[in-house]
Design a protein around this motif. Structure first.
Motif, PDB file in Angstrom:
ATOM      1  N   GLN A 254       0.845  -1.211   0.000  1.00  0.00           N
ATOM      2  CA  GLN A 254       0.000   0.000   0.000  1.00  0.00           C
ATOM      3  C   GLN A 254       0.873   1.252   0.000  1.00  0.00           C
ATOM      4  OE1 GLN A 254      -3.200  -0.493  -0.313  1.00  0.00           O
ATOM      5  NE2 GLN A 254      -2.940  -2.694  -0.008  1.00  0.00           N
TER       6      GLN A 254
ATOM      7  N   GLN B 193       0.799   5.534  -6.399  1.00  0.00           N
ATOM      8  CA  GLN B 193      -0.200   4.681  -7.069  1.00  0.00           C
ATOM      9  C   GLN B 193      -1.583   5.335  -7.200  1.00  0.00           C
ATOM     10  OE1 GLN B 193       0.769   0.136  -6.550  1.00  0.00           O
ATOM     11  NE2 GLN B 193       0.976   1.102  -4.550  1.00  0.00           N
ATOM     12  N   PRO B 194      -2.060   6.025  -6.148  1.00  0.00           N
ATOM     13  CA  PRO B 194      -3.404   6.618  -6.294  1.00  0.00           C
ATOM     14  C   PRO B 194      -3.480   7.627  -7.446  1.00  0.00           C
ATOM     15  CG  PRO B 194      -2.663   6.716  -3.997  1.00  0.00           C
ATOM     16  CD  PRO B 194      -1.483   6.267  -4.819  1.00  0.00           C
TER      17      PRO B 194
ATOM     18  N   LYS C   9      -3.286   5.563 -11.204  1.00  0.00           N
ATOM     19  CA  LYS C   9      -4.331   4.597 -11.571  1.00  0.00           C
ATOM     20  C   LYS C   9      -5.078   5.000 -12.842  1.00  0.00           C
ATOM     21  CE  LYS C   9      -7.384   2.963  -8.884  1.00  0.00           C
ATOM     22  NZ  LYS C   9      -8.422   2.753  -7.858  1.00  0.00           N
ATOM     23  N   LYS C  10      -5.322   6.310 -12.957  1.00  0.00           N
ATOM     24  CA  LYS C  10      -6.153   6.798 -14.064  1.00  0.00           C
ATOM     25  C   LYS C  10      -5.549   6.499 -15.441  1.00  0.00           C
ATOM     26  CE  LYS C  10      -4.085  11.373 -13.819  1.00  0.00           C
ATOM     27  NZ  LYS C  10      -4.093  12.594 -13.068  1.00  0.00           N
TER      28      LYS C  10
ATOM     29  N   LYS D 229      -6.007   1.570 -17.819  1.00  0.00           N
ATOM     30  CA  LYS D 229      -7.379   1.088 -18.056  1.00  0.00           C
ATOM     31  C   LYS D 229      -7.478  -0.388 -17.654  1.00  0.00           C
ATOM     32  CE  LYS D 229     -10.904   1.438 -21.594  1.00  0.00           C
ATOM     33  NZ  LYS D 229     -11.100   0.198 -22.326  1.00  0.00           N
TER      34      LYS D 229
ATOM     35  N   ILE E 117      -7.301  -1.399 -14.465  1.00  0.00           N
ATOM     36  CA  ILE E 117      -6.500  -1.648 -13.252  1.00  0.00           C
ATOM     37  C   ILE E 117      -7.340  -2.247 -12.107  1.00  0.00           C
ATOM     38  CG2 ILE E 117      -6.687   0.771 -12.441  1.00  0.00           C
ATOM     39  CD1 ILE E 117      -3.876   0.438 -11.229  1.00  0.00           C
ATOM     40  N   ASP E 118      -8.541  -1.728 -11.896  1.00  0.00           N
ATOM     41  CA  ASP E 118      -9.340  -2.228 -10.758  1.00  0.00           C
ATOM     42  C   ASP E 118      -9.680  -3.702 -10.947  1.00  0.00           C
ATOM     43  OD1 ASP E 118      -9.255   0.155  -9.408  1.00  0.00           O
ATOM     44  OD2 ASP E 118     -11.107   0.924 -10.307  1.00  0.00           O
ATOM     45  N   THR E 119      -9.978  -4.081 -12.186  1.00  0.00           N
ATOM     46  CA  THR E 119     -10.306  -5.489 -12.478  1.00  0.00           C
ATOM     47  C   THR E 119      -9.073  -6.363 -12.248  1.00  0.00           C
ATOM     48  OG1 THR E 119     -11.758  -4.640 -14.179  1.00  0.00           O
ATOM     49  CG2 THR E 119     -11.343  -6.996 -14.220  1.00  0.00           C
TER      50      THR E 119
ATOM     51  N   PHE F 152      -6.479  -5.795 -10.257  1.00  0.00           N
ATOM     52  CA  PHE F 152      -6.220  -5.896  -8.812  1.00  0.00           C
ATOM     53  C   PHE F 152      -7.209  -6.874  -8.155  1.00  0.00           C
ATOM     54  CE2 PHE F 152      -3.240  -2.792  -6.725  1.00  0.00           C
ATOM     55  CZ  PHE F 152      -2.591  -2.392  -7.878  1.00  0.00           C
ATOM     56  N   ARG F 153      -8.503  -6.681  -8.432  1.00  0.00           N
ATOM     57  CA  ARG F 153      -9.533  -7.508  -7.784  1.00  0.00           C
ATOM     58  C   ARG F 153      -9.333  -8.977  -8.136  1.00  0.00           C
ATOM     59  NH1 ARG F 153     -14.136  -5.857 -10.165  1.00  0.00           N
ATOM     60  NH2 ARG F 153     -13.640  -3.723  -9.608  1.00  0.00           N
TER      61      ARG F 153
ATOM     62  N   TYR G 280      -6.340 -10.654  -6.439  1.00  0.00           N
ATOM     63  CA  TYR G 280      -6.591 -11.021  -5.039  1.00  0.00           C
ATOM     64  C   TYR G 280      -7.535 -12.223  -4.955  1.00  0.00           C
ATOM     65  CZ  TYR G 280      -3.910  -7.108  -3.166  1.00  0.00           C
ATOM     66  OH  TYR G 280      -2.876  -6.263  -2.814  1.00  0.00           O
TER      67      TYR G 280
END
Ligand code: HSE
Length: 298
Positions: free
Chosen positions: A214, A219-220, A223-224, A227, A229-231, A233-234, A237
């Protein structure tokens, strides 16, 4: 011609912005010799500069200058296995390759430490170039233009699951998105986590990695540019990643896993991304390179 092998590198490891990096077992190769002219080519289809602006050439020239010598010319053949502009140290590999070649042609006047310092001067920060030269997991600090660094091995069972997107992100763009100032709270947040990261990777204490990756410094804000990225990461995990982070300035993403998870990631990672509409990414499970760049053929 001599042949030089240079490892890919992943900088930052999330929390260690501009100070942590690890060498990985994916390699660029360079065949290089002194010549009267400049003769640069590539063994693959990847487009590279073939004049004095070639980064391998520029770096070799810089070392000659530092030693008070004039570089007559170079013949260079590149094999580019490290994807370019993807946050995996492709430009550091060129810098390090050029320096190692030039140093050998001059009879090795520079020590490995001297090369670490010069490579950092050329790149601007030490977290890719130092592990590319030393191998292993490297912590680096800059003081008065010098790099102070320590390389330690990564626990044997740890793997780096690399997600490589089908698009590039220039480091310059990714650095341009960062704020100029941070709060004390942000500083402490990252200090504590980057110290934890080094100890966790060295000792193999996987359960600390979820917190150690973290960060609140880069990183925050990056992220933008990435394209999907959230998928990624999720999904990483869900498949069991111990800690997932943006590699270097991005856009590649790394899931820290262990050898028992490697097969599962190889089998499902890309299929799961595509099922969620994230197309064109590649996945590679890599180990740590513990040796750093070296001449493999004289
Ligand atoms: N530490 C650097 C950054 C790595 O995050 O911008 C990229 O070269």
């Amino acid at each position: 011609m001599i042949k030089i092998q240079i490892p890919a590198t992943s900088a930052n490891l999330g929390s260690g912005f501009d100070c942590l990096g690890v060498a990985l077992n994916m390699y660029n190769y360079i065949w290089i010799e002194e010549d009267d002219t400049i003769n640069i080519s590539s063994k693959d289809d990847i487009k590279i500069p073939t004049d004095k602006t070639n980064l391998i050439y520029e770096s070799a020239q810089r070392l000659y200058e530092e030693c008070g010598k004039k570089l007559p010319g170079l013949s260079i053949i590149q094999e580019n296995n490290i994807p370019m502009t993807r946050g995996l140290g492709s430009s550091s590999a060129c810098i390090v390759g050029g320096l190692i070649g030039a140093n050998r042609f001059l009879g090795s006047p520079l020590s490995r430490n001297d090369l670490v310092n010069l490579a950092c001067k050329i790149e601007g920060h030490p977290d890719n170039t130092t592990p590319a030269l030393l191998g292993g997991l490297v912590t680096s600090a800059m003081e008065n233009g010098r790099v102070y660094s320590v390389s330690v091995p990564v626990a044997e069972h740890i793997r780096f699951g690399v997600f490589i997107p089908p698009f590039e992100l220039k480091t310059e763009t990714a650095r341009g998105a960062l704020p100029n100032e941070y709060s004390r709270e942000n500083a402490v947040y990252n200090l504590s986590r980057s110290a934890l990261m080094t100890a966790a990777l060295f000792s193999g204490s996987l359960d600390n990695l979820r917190v150690a990756v973290q960060d609140s410094l880069h990183q925050p804000f990056r992220k933008k540019f990435i394209k999907g990225i959230d998928t990624v990461f999720r999904m990483s995990y869900e498949l069991g990643s111990y800690g997932t982070y943006i590699s270097g300035a991005g856009p590649s993403i790394i899931a820290i896993i262990d050898d028992t998870l490697e097969e599962q990631f190889q089998k499902y990672a890309i299929a799961h991304l595509e099922a969620r509409g994230v197309e064109g990414w590649q996945f590679k499970a890599l180990s740590t390179d513990e040796e750093g760049a070296k001449i493999v053929l004289e």
